[in-house]
Design a protein around this motif. Structure first.
Motif, mmCIF file in Angstrom:
data_model
loop_
_atom_site.group_PDB
_atom_site.id
_atom_site.type_symbol
_atom_site.label_atom_id
_atom_site.label_comp_id
_atom_site.label_asym_id
_atom_site.label_seq_id
_atom_site.Cartn_x
_atom_site.Cartn_y
_atom_site.Cartn_z
ATOM 1 N N ALA A 1 0.787 -1.202 0.061
ATOM 2 C CA ALA A 1 0.185 -0.152 -0.076
ATOM 3 C C ALA A 1 0.797 1.240 -0.031
ATOM 4 O O ALA A 1 0.614 2.167 -0.692
ATOM 5 N N GLN A 2 1.962 1.362 0.791
ATOM 6 C CA GLN A 2 2.798 2.650 0.912
ATOM 7 C C GLN A 2 3.440 2.895 -0.214
ATOM 8 O O GLN A 2 4.246 3.929 -0.373
ATOM 9 N N THR A 3 3.684 1.809 -1.157
ATOM 10 C CA THR A 3 4.418 2.032 -2.490
ATOM 11 C C THR A 3 3.216 1.993 -3.739
ATOM 12 O O THR A 3 4.059 1.910 -4.891
ATOM 13 N N SER A 4 2.133 1.916 -3.510
ATOM 14 C CA SER A 4 1.003 2.037 -4.564
ATOM 15 C C SER A 4 0.343 3.349 -4.241
ATOM 16 O O SER A 4 0.125 3.921 -3.419
ATOM 17 N N VAL A 5 -0.628 3.642 -5.445
ATOM 18 C CA VAL A 5 -1.568 4.875 -5.243
ATOM 19 C C VAL A 5 -2.867 4.322 -6.127
ATOM 20 O O VAL A 5 -2.890 3.728 -6.823
ATOM 21 N N ALA A 6 -3.951 4.860 -5.331
ATOM 22 C CA ALA A 6 -5.229 4.526 -5.927
ATOM 23 C C ALA A 6 -5.989 6.145 -6.274
ATOM 24 O O ALA A 6 -5.675 6.974 -5.432
ATOM 25 N N ALA A 7 -6.368 6.010 -7.159
ATOM 26 C CA ALA A 7 -7.046 7.528 -7.557
ATOM 27 C C ALA A 7 -8.723 7.188 -7.728
ATOM 28 O O ALA A 7 -9.177 6.334 -8.303
ATOM 29 N N PHE A 8 -9.239 8.197 -7.342
ATOM 30 C CA PHE A 8 -10.610 8.235 -7.130
ATOM 31 C C PHE A 8 -11.296 9.483 -7.632
ATOM 32 O O PHE A 8 -10.924 10.649 -7.643
ATOM 33 N N PHE A 9 -12.725 9.308 -8.575
ATOM 34 C CA PHE A 9 -13.048 10.241 -9.018
ATOM 35 C C PHE A 9 -14.795 10.244 -8.646
ATOM 36 O O PHE A 9 -15.372 9.248 -8.868
ATOM 37 N N HIS A 10 -15.171 11.004 -7.803
ATOM 38 C CA HIS A 10 -16.533 10.949 -7.248
ATOM 39 C C HIS A 10 -16.758 9.688 -6.328
ATOM 40 O O HIS A 10 -17.820 9.171 -6.406
ATOM 41 N N GLY A 11 -15.677 9.237 -5.901
ATOM 42 C CA GLY A 11 -15.757 8.110 -4.853
ATOM 43 C C GLY A 11 -15.459 6.934 -5.415
ATOM 44 O O GLY A 11 -15.736 5.808 -5.094
ATOM 45 N N GLN A 12 -15.369 6.861 -6.812
ATOM 46 C CA GLN A 12 -15.111 5.704 -7.906
ATOM 47 C C GLN A 12 -13.739 5.306 -8.065
ATOM 48 O O GLN A 12 -13.036 6.509 -8.462
ATOM 49 N N LEU A 13 -13.072 4.512 -7.931
ATOM 50 C CA LEU A 13 -11.883 3.876 -8.254
ATOM 51 C C LEU A 13 -11.707 3.964 -9.936
ATOM 52 O O LEU A 13 -12.201 3.466 -10.615
ATOM 53 N N VAL A 14 -10.727 5.109 -10.327
ATOM 54 C CA VAL A 14 -10.520 5.182 -11.792
ATOM 55 C C VAL A 14 -9.153 4.929 -12.112
ATOM 56 O O VAL A 14 -8.860 5.112 -13.344
ATOM 57 N N GLY A 15 -8.250 4.778 -11.020
ATOM 58 C CA GLY A 15 -6.648 4.507 -11.478
ATOM 59 C C GLY A 15 -6.062 3.849 -10.417
ATOM 60 O O GLY A 15 -6.345 3.897 -9.128
ATOM 61 N N PHE A 16 -4.956 3.298 -10.883
ATOM 62 C CA PHE A 16 -4.164 2.591 -9.553
ATOM 63 C C PHE A 16 -2.879 2.123 -10.393
ATOM 64 O O PHE A 16 -2.615 1.723 -11.412
ATOM 65 N N VAL A 17 -1.894 2.514 -9.544
ATOM 66 C CA VAL A 17 -0.370 2.169 -9.856
ATOM 67 C C VAL A 17 -0.003 1.178 -8.634
ATOM 68 O O VAL A 17 -0.130 1.577 -7.379
ATOM 69 N N SER A 18 0.644 0.070 -8.935
ATOM 70 C CA SER A 18 1.179 -0.856 -7.932
ATOM 71 C C SER A 18 2.476 -1.023 -8.380
ATOM 72 O O SER A 18 2.994 -1.160 -9.361
ATOM 73 N N ALA A 19 3.393 -0.651 -7.077
ATOM 74 C CA ALA A 19 4.621 -0.880 -6.923
ATOM 75 C C ALA A 19 5.069 -1.434 -6.094
ATOM 76 O O ALA A 19 4.524 -1.516 -4.821
ATOM 77 N N TYR A 20 6.456 -1.784 -5.896
ATOM 78 C CA TYR A 20 6.980 -2.283 -4.607
ATOM 79 C C TYR A 20 8.718 -2.086 -4.620
ATOM 80 O O TYR A 20 9.174 -2.078 -5.810
ATOM 81 N N TYR A 21 9.255 -2.542 -3.570
ATOM 82 C CA TYR A 21 10.942 -2.539 -3.589
ATOM 83 C C TYR A 21 11.161 -4.136 -3.657
ATOM 84 O O TYR A 21 10.837 -4.935 -2.904
#
Length: 197
Positions: free
Chosen positions: A51-71
């Motif tokens: 979670a701390q190396t990923s990002v979720a994007a929301f538009f009007h409460g709906q998930l519209v984007g996601f980047v998953s990453a890790y070390y």
């Protein structure tokens, strides 16, 4: 990008994912056939362990984007971007790149000097996005083929391993003069030709 698109992106909220976002992420991934599907367990790991190396994007409460990453193991200064996904209605707005910029500015990614990802040779959208991201931060993109664990004569290389370094506001080894010259030139060249072997 026009002013209307900028206003739309300004309404999108970015945060680290929660385990409860797993179902929404599965649904978003299902709308993007070009990406490999994830198991429910894998999606849960993306939204919790990473979670701390990923990002979720929301538009009007709906998930519209996601980047998953890790070390990766034994690479504490390398942020490996596993997947970038954007809802179909919001593609071509620069949301994927904006998520990358948000992510590398977060405390969980401060130790990352390098960003690495794997891109399919024919995935022109990803090439363009990462090329634009690299230019934004003044970094140098370098590519190399992904090698199969058990290569065979019939194997055809289908992906590049892509390294963008250094990330901004990080201390990193001095780049050789030759690479500095290459980085400072050619910003007008198309994305596929700018990557250095």
């Amino acid at each position: 990008m026009n002013a209307r698109n900028d206003l739309l992106l300004d309404k999108i909220e970015f945060r680290h994912p929660l385990a409860s976002d797993g179902d929404a992420l599965n649904a978003l991934l299902a709308t993007t056939p070009v990406l490999d599907g994830n198991s429910v367990q894998c999606t849960l790991l993306q939204c919790s362990h990473f979670a701390q190396t990923s990002v979720a994007a929301f538009f009007h409460g709906q998930l519209v984007g996601f980047v998953s990453a890790y070390y990766p193991p034994n690479e504490p200064n390398t942020l490996f971007v596993w997947q970038v996904v954007v809802a179909q209605d919001l593609r071509d707005l620069g949301l994927g790149k904006k998520m990358l910029h948000w992510l590398i500015a977060q405390p969980g990614c401060e130790q990352a000097i390098h960003l690495v990802t794997a891109i399919g040779i024919k995935n022109s959208i990803s090439w363009s996005m990462f090329d634009s991201f690299a230019r934004d931060i003044g970094a140098l993109p370098i590519k190399s083929f992904v090698t199969s664990i058990k290569p065979s004569p019939d194997d055809k290389q289908s992906e590049y391993l892509l390294r963008i370094s250094p990330l901004p506001n990080r201390s990193a080894p001095v780049t050789p003069d030759l690479l500095s010259d290459l980085k400072s030139s050619g910003s007008h060249i198309s994305a596929m030709r700018r990557w250095l072997d």
